[in-house]
Structures are given as C-alpha cells and as structure tokens.
Design an enzyme around this catalytic site. Structure first.
Site, PDB file in Angstrom:
ATOM      1  N   GLU A  40      -4.549   8.361  -2.699  1.00 45.81           N
ATOM      2  CA  GLU A  40      -5.113   6.975  -2.151  1.00 45.81           C
ATOM      3  C   GLU A  40      -5.345   6.167  -3.128  1.00 45.81           C
ATOM      4  O   GLU A  40      -5.230   4.930  -3.167  1.00 45.81           O
ATOM      5  CB  GLU A  40      -6.318   7.480  -1.441  1.00 45.81           C
ATOM      6  CG  GLU A  40      -6.841   6.302  -0.382  1.00 45.81           C
ATOM      7  CD  GLU A  40      -5.840   5.943   0.651  1.00 45.81           C
ATOM      8  OE1 GLU A  40      -4.977   6.695   0.958  1.00 45.81           O
ATOM      9  OE2 GLU A  40      -5.982   4.987   1.231  1.00 45.81           O
ATOM     10  N   HIS A  52       1.722   4.744  -2.739  1.00 49.06           N
ATOM     11  CA  HIS A  52       1.996   6.223  -2.340  1.00 49.06           C
ATOM     12  C   HIS A  52       3.422   6.632  -2.813  1.00 49.06           C
ATOM     13  O   HIS A  52       3.463   7.738  -3.457  1.00 49.06           O
ATOM     14  CB  HIS A  52       1.722   6.514  -0.792  1.00 49.06           C
ATOM     15  CG  HIS A  52       0.477   6.414  -0.246  1.00 49.06           C
ATOM     16  ND1 HIS A  52      -0.600   7.310  -0.944  1.00 49.06           N
ATOM     17  CD2 HIS A  52      -0.177   5.795   0.447  1.00 49.06           C
ATOM     18  CE1 HIS A  52      -1.714   7.032  -0.468  1.00 49.06           C
ATOM     19  NE2 HIS A  52      -1.489   6.151   0.738  1.00 49.06           N
ATOM     20  N   HIS A  86       0.860  -1.340  -0.032  1.00 40.84           N
ATOM     21  CA  HIS A  86      -0.064   0.028   0.056  1.00 40.84           C
ATOM     22  C   HIS A  86       0.637   1.289   0.275  1.00 40.84           C
ATOM     23  O   HIS A  86       0.757   2.182  -0.607  1.00 40.84           O
ATOM     24  CB  HIS A  86      -0.960  -0.043   1.168  1.00 40.84           C
ATOM     25  CG  HIS A  86      -1.717   1.158   1.474  1.00 40.84           C
ATOM     26  ND1 HIS A  86      -2.999   1.225   1.064  1.00 40.84           N
ATOM     27  CD2 HIS A  86      -1.727   2.428   2.012  1.00 40.84           C
ATOM     28  CE1 HIS A  86      -3.658   2.238   1.142  1.00 40.84           C
ATOM     29  NE2 HIS A  86      -2.811   3.180   1.719  1.00 40.84           N
ATOM     30  N   GLU A  87       1.928   1.269   1.041  1.00 41.70           N
ATOM     31  CA  GLU A  87       2.814   2.535   1.010  1.00 41.70           C
ATOM     32  C   GLU A  87       3.781   2.670  -0.137  1.00 41.70           C
ATOM     33  O   GLU A  87       3.857   3.784  -0.522  1.00 41.70           O
ATOM     34  CB  GLU A  87       3.362   2.573   2.208  1.00 41.70           C
ATOM     35  CG  GLU A  87       2.647   2.608   3.600  1.00 41.70           C
ATOM     36  CD  GLU A  87       1.663   3.687   3.732  1.00 41.70           C
ATOM     37  OE1 GLU A  87       1.824   4.883   3.358  1.00 41.70           O
ATOM     38  OE2 GLU A  87       0.872   3.621   4.523  1.00 41.70           O
TER      39      GLU A  87
END
Lengths: 491, 491
Positions: free
Chosen positions: A290, A264, A260-261
């Site tokens: 997001e 980003h 997930h990160e």
C-alpha cells in the site's frame, strides 16, 4: 540438499498460484457470466491443492535438515520466508480452518444482502460466530508464535508489526488529526473548486490512462490494463494485470485509481527476477504494498507539480475547459470532507477510518469488546474523529466493509501504515534527490530508480523495519506523514 | 463406492484442465510477450500435476473395485472412459514418455527454422529419432491393446477407428477424387469470380462475425470471441473461447473461419451439463469434433442458401459492391485449385492432402517406410492426387505441417473423417427435416436442435460408430460425402 528440495517445492506452489492469479483476473475482466460456476469450482480445487502443497508431510523434515545446509544470507532469509508460509498453513487445526472458512463464507454471503437492508440484528449472530472462531484462531496462533492474540493476526499481513507500535503511531496521529481535519475544512470552506465537465468517453479515458501509466514507467511488455467492477492489481510479477473502472461522468476518479494501481504494479514488476518464484521474492507486506500505491497516488499523483503536468494532457484528450487549470485540479484532488464511507475518503480523513477500525478489531480479538457492542463503539469513534453520527445507520456504519465478514482481522492497519511508510520514503527521497517539484517536472525516472533500489528489489529479503530504516536512515515514524499532511493541507 | 471415488478424482482433474484451458487461451490472446516464460513454466507444472493425477496409485484398486459397483448404463460408459484415460496415461514406461517428449520438443523447435530454410537434411536426424520413439510407443500400445501399431496410435484420437476401415473409406475416395478434381477445374476454368474489394476494417469484421455467430446460435453467456495468431476453439464447455484472426484485405477467410470455429464451439456448449466434469462428458473424438466444424463451414456455411443470407449482411457492414452478389459469393467460396499447402486447400482437394499423409504415416509407423524415403513418397502422391511436383521443395512439401514433428502420428485422418461424418449427418438431417435450402432460409434452429439431439448431447456416451448409425440410420460410409461433393461441384 534439503534447501533445494524446498525451493523446488515452493516454486511448484508459485506456478499453481500463477494459474490462480490469471484465472482470477480472467474471472473479473473477461469471463462471460455463465462461466462463473465452473470457474469457482476450478479455483476451489486449486486452493485445496495449494493448501495441500503447504501441508506436504515431507516439509517438516526438509526444514529440519535445511538448518545444516550451507546457505548464504539471502538463502537463509528465503528459508525463513518458506518456513513462515508453511507455519501459517499448518499452525491451525484442520477443523478450525474448516469451521472458520464456513462461518466466514456464510457471514460474507449474508452480508451482501443484510448491508443494503441495514439489518444489524440479522448480521450479529453470524458475525458473533466469525468473531468467536477468529478469537480461537488468534489464541492458537498466539500460543505458537509467542504473541498477543491480535498481534498474531496482524503478523499475517504485516510481519513484525505489533499493536504496541501501532498504538504509538496511531496514538500520535490521533493526537493531531482531528484538529487538522477541522482546520482544513475551515480553510477550504470558501475555496472555489470547478467540477470537471463531462461526459468523458471511456476510450479517451483509457487512452489517457495508458499515457499516464507510461509516464509512471509501467512496463507494458510485462502487464496490461483492463476493466473490472472492483479495480485491482493482479496477475504475476512477470505479467501484471491492472484494472480500473470508467465512469463517463467523472474522469478524476478512474485516472487517480490508475495511478494508485500503477504503484502496486511497479512494485510487483520491480521484484527481483531471481527470487520471484519463492516466498522471499514476494512483496514484503500489505502495508509496504500500500505504501507504493499511496506513494504514486498521494505523494506523486496529487502533488501540484504532477497535476500541472496532467492539466494539458486532460485538455488534449477531452478539449479545453476552465476546470482543467492546474490550480483547480490541485484543489479538486485535495478536497477534504468527512464522510461515512472509508473507500470514498480523502487523504486526510482516511486514517481516521482506519484507526477507528483498528481500535475496534484489536479489542474484539483481545476480548475487550463484544460483537454486540460494536455499533456503539463505532458511533463514539465516528463522533470523535469525524463528528458524524452513525446511530442506527449500519449500512454506512459498521456494516460497510467486507473485511470483517470473513474474519480478516488485522488487515485494516495496513492502509494507514502504507500512508505512513509512503510519507517517510517520500521525505527521505527528497532529501537525497531533491524536491518533488523538480523530480516530477524533470526526472521521474530518478524517483522510480530510487524506489526500485530502496524497496522493490528487496522483496521480502529485508524486514519492513530494516527496509524502512535502510531507505530513510530513520526508524519508523509518523512524523513525516504529519509534516506531509500539514504542509499540503494547511501549509 | 469406488465409482464415486473415481468420479471425484476425475472431476478434480477436470478442474485442473479448466485452469490450463483458460491460461492457454490467455497466453494466445491476452498475455503480453514478457509473460511467456513464467506462463510456460506454470503450464508445465500443471501438465505434470495432471499426469500425476492420472497415475495416482489408488486408481488401479478403484477400477478393480468399481466393477462390483451397481452402475447404470451411463455410469458403465463413464467408467470405461475414465479407464481409457487412465490406460493412455499409464501404458507407456515413464522413460519412453520422457524420451518422446524430449525428442518431440527438440524436433518441433528445430522445425520452426528448418522449414523456412527448406532444410530436409538438417531435419532428418531429429525426425528419425521421433519416428523411432513413436514406433516404440506404438509397439507398447499395440501389445497392450491388441491392435496393430498404427491403429494403437489412431485409437488416441479416433477411438474405435482402424486402418482397415480407413483403407476402405480412403480407397473409395481415392478412386473418384482425382477425376472429380480434374472435372471441377475444367468446369471452373471459364467461370468469372469477382474478388471482394477491401479494405475491411477489423472492427467491422468483428461486428459481422459476432452477428453470424448469433445466427449460428453461439451462446455468448457461455463464451466469447477474441483474436489470436492461430484461430482455435478453446476454454471449457461452460465458457468457450473462440478466436479468429482478421486481415483487412480479406473478409472472406476470417468470416468462414469464425463459422468453422463456431461449429466446434456449439459442440462444446452442447455437451451434456450432467457429465461435463468427467471424461465421458467430453467430445467423442477429434473426427467428430471436426465433423461439427465442417458441418458448419462446409455443409451450411458454403451452401448457396447461406451465402444468399450473408450477401446483404456484407453489404450492410461494408457497403454495396458487385462482388457481394450471392451467386458470386457462392463461386468464390467453392473455388477449387490444387495447391501445395493443406491448410489453404479447398473442400475438394483437402482430402487428397489427408490421404497422402495417412498413407505415409501408417507406413512409417508400421515400418514399411523409412523417414529418409519420405520426400520421395510425398512427391509421388502429390503427383498422383494433385498433379504437383514437390521435388526439392520441402518447405511447401513434407515439412509444412507441425503434427509429425512432435510425433502426433494418427491425427491426420480425423480431418477427412470429419468431412465424411459431416456429409453423412447432413444427408440424414435433410432426409428427416427437409432441404438445407429451406432450413437455412427458414429454420436454422431446427438444424442445431437436430445436431444437439443426435451428436452433442451424447458426448462420449456412445461410440463414434453408434453415434453415426443412430443419427443417420446407416453404417459409416463415404458415399454421402461423394454425393455432396459431386452435387455441389459438378452438379
């Protein structure tokens, strides 16, 4: 040229923000506890300086004069983004800014002990003050921007987004989501999922995480991975500081957190070098940010083809076990279970948590709901979406999030907008490049190349609407998200 | 009250310096290489801001008005230190500051490749520019401060120190040092020293280093240990960032490096909490700072009683070997060998390197020596002090140090002043508390308690002269340093 003066001024601001980002990262990852007070003071001084930089009295004249500068289209957009940052920093009277900041700090601070104590009555008066000042701020913003009160707050996080659009998107979603949740639960009721057997040593989890970040194209020449209590993606585009948190009993969560990160992080690393020092070179919005993390985590990371690649890697790092079988991983990572807590929610129930908050915060700000009536509305909506009662349970109900305590109304929709954007991008990408089955198995770089071309390199040079339309050839729509969830969970 | 306005202003400056210190530490320890350009820009902007903070036009009025404020003695001294910082930042015309900074950057940058190429001829014109601008700066400072040109530069690093005093101290030292060097070499000629047998794994070296830092009272609640190419002690008093560098072939150097930096660190950690945000709460001078690191490294760290405590610890971390015997460690850590390179020099020959540089830089600045004649003077002095020829060897001769390349004239004496201060403090402490044999064996906390009382807590509240006199009951003198070296090396 006034535009040059503005560029120089905003570049200086960017440099100050750079120092704040690195010192903030350090505070969360490296700093010994005894350094906290001095650090908080130093960062406080920096925040004041950054604010002063945006309130420089010369800015008004420069903006006026810059209208006569000969600027190309990108510079025009750069000017608009500088103006937006300036407007947001100067729009509210200083007294109101101070009062809001004070009330927000007080409420947030109290919340840290009131939440575990389930103390809604103690929280309410502090929260009413925050709501009242946030309404006041929203009115001032609304008047200046010609928007409704709630839209004027939304504009801070998701420029261009309006509650009318959100009502449409979320209305559609709200139509089929409860049914889907029920259906999936029924389907998964008799599914066997083997839990992963730990312990999973931290250093091995880290080695695995780094390997997966490598797959996902994270540029270690311009970033690093560390540990913090609350995972985040910080630093600056040229030096992205990603963090995670390891639990030796559970490898699944930290690993998907890293995926997930990394989404980003790649967005940040992919921002155009030429514009990075200016507002126009920053990420488009919270929702677009997001969308990248959810593209990585949900579209790619929980895809069966990705989990099939992950399976042998897990075995390699931790030894073989039956739970590492690809199909078991796929079941594990797509398990749906309605729960009280948003941050623990799965891909399917998460939007329900967000829509509930949107409904409440919009009405709170527009004056259609009072703070004291919040728990009742919360309970109604939890019953409606997830069939759970939160009566008397404030800790795991309306006191669970930090966002509202300091008045960050308008932020919550970004999470689900991100999921909607990600699904629309994923559908368009697969139409253009072929299925994820093939791409994940054979050509991940093509996936990242596409995102770089369609999203990352545009930074804030395009509006979210233009970004999505250019990337997907379609207007913004929740339909691809619906197709994605139905295909994955009830297909 | 104008004094309060000044306090607030300088506290703000301190907060900015805090951010610079942490980001500087990060740059040296954590930052991926690709982040360097953006970091350099951000730190450049910060340096400009700090400079602007010291050039705020309101400062002059505040200083004038503060003379009428009712201030206690400590506030008076605080005011004087703020005034000194302000004076140093505003004394030189902006053009000269810019020209010096430019010439210094150019010369330093070129030096990085000219030194390994042994290219004095290429270095000379760049260096002449630096010397010329440094003389100009020294003249301006000298006129404003009523000092000689060289003293006006010395004043930046060692306030209150004058070349007349240095001539006396170094003249004395120069009288007996060459004889001592010869005598010690003769004495050590037939000594057997067993080299330590590696390899010494980095993680074990780190564990040992942390244990020794613990002995030495380093406060890990307010600091940490990391790795950098060039070891330093950075961060802020509340959060001291100490670094070292490990060589798996050699444990001796990194370990004593940690002891050295821990001395710097404890001084910083021991500065008075009440004054830390103001100039008066900073370390007294470069010489006093070095006195603390040399007290730790030379007075304590190479003391036989300390090495006797270290011996079993080495065996415990790396397994037994004959070289770890306490008396062998003592011989190893007191080995004297004249060499070309200052930073590699032992305790006895180090002052010769410094005196040589002092002699040259003083004459360069006072206009009694020209840059082109530097190599000849260097060679003469190396012959005189250490019996070594550096003819034609610029790399390991006059091009070895970075200090002069950017015009940091006046800094070098601090190293040997530090050694002199440390010896005088160590002698006084032992007269008051008993011998190091006993203290190191039984009561290290008493050593640190004494330093805290006599040195650390005074920060810049006392002049160096008052600090030394109050601590030792004697005027500053090189005699204790002479007694120390002779006792340890020819006793």
């Amino acid at each position: 040229m006034s535009y040059s003066a503005l560029e120089q001024h905003f570049e200086q601001l960017h440099h100050l923000q750079h120092l704040g980002a690195i010192c903030g990262w350090d505070q969360a990852t490296m700093m010994p506890a005894g350094g906290n007070e001095a650090r908080a003071e130093a960062l406080g001084t920096l925040a004041v300086l950054c604010h002063q930089q945006l309130q420089d009295p010369r800015l008004g004249d420069w903006f006026t004069a810059a209208e006569h500068d000969a600027l190309n289209a990108e510079q025009q957009q750069s000017l608009a983004e500088m103006r937006r940052a300036w407007r947001d920093a100067t729009l509210l009277p200083a007294d109101l800014v101070r009062a809001r900041s004070l009330a927000g700090s007080r409420c947030e601070h109290a919340w840290r002990s009131l939440r575990p104590a389930n103390d809604w009555a103690g929280f309410l008066p502090l929260f009413e003050e925050v709501v009242s000042l946030s309404r006041e701020a929203a009115s001032a913003r609304a008047d200046a921007l010609g928007l409704s009160r709630y839209d004027s707050l939304l504009e801070q996080y998701e420029p261009g987004m309006r509650s009318q659009t959100l009502d449409g998107l979320f209305g559609e979603l709200g139509g089929w989501l409860p049914g889907l949740i029920a259906e999936v639960q029924e389907k998964q009721r008799f599914e066997t999922v083997l839990p992963l057997q730990g312990p999973f040593a931290t250093d091995k989890q880290k080695a695995l995480g780094l390997e997966v970040m490598g797959w996902l194209g994270f540029d270690f020449h311009h970033g690093r991975l560390d540990v913090s209590a609350h995972p985040f993606c910080g630093g600056v585009s040229e030096d992205v500081r990603l963090t995670t948190r390891y639990d030796e009993a559970d490898v699944a969560q930290a690993l998907m957190g890293i995926v997930h990160e990394t989404g980003h992080a790649r967005y940040e690393q992919g921002l155009p070098a030429q514009w990075r020092r200016l507002p126009v070179g920053q990420a488009r919005s919270m929702g677009v940010h997001e969308s990248q993390s959810l593209f990585f985590e949900m579209q790619l990371g929980r895809h069966p083809a990705f989990l099939a690649r992950l399976a042998p890697l897990l075995a390699q790092h931790f030894g073989e076990q039956p739970a590492f079988a690809a199909d078991n991983l796929a079941r594990l990572y797509t398990r749906v279970k309605p729960g009280f807590i948003r941050v623990d929610a799965d891909e399917v129930t998460y939007p329900a948590h967000v829509m509930l908050r949107y409904d409440i915060e919009r009405d709170l700000i527009e004056g259609r709901l009072e703070a004291r009536d919040l728990p009742e509305r919360w309970d109604q909506l939890m019953q409606h979406y997830l069939g759970l009662s939160t009566k008397g349970n404030y800790t795991n109900g309306c006191l669970q999030d930090i966002h509202w305590t300091d008045g960050s109304f308008g932020y919550f929709p970004s999470y689900t907008l991100g999921a909607i954007y990600a699904a629309q991008l994923a559908e368009a990408m697969q139409q253009q490049l072929g299925t994820f089955e093939r791409l994940i198995g054979e050509d991940l770089p093509a996936v990242f190349g596409w995102l770089e071309q369609k999203v990352w390199r545009h930074a804030s040079l395009l509006s979210t609407e233009a970004l999505m339309t250019q990337a997907s050839g379609q207007a913004l729509s929740a339909a691809p998200f619906e197709r994605h969830l139905k295909q994955r969970y009830s297909g």
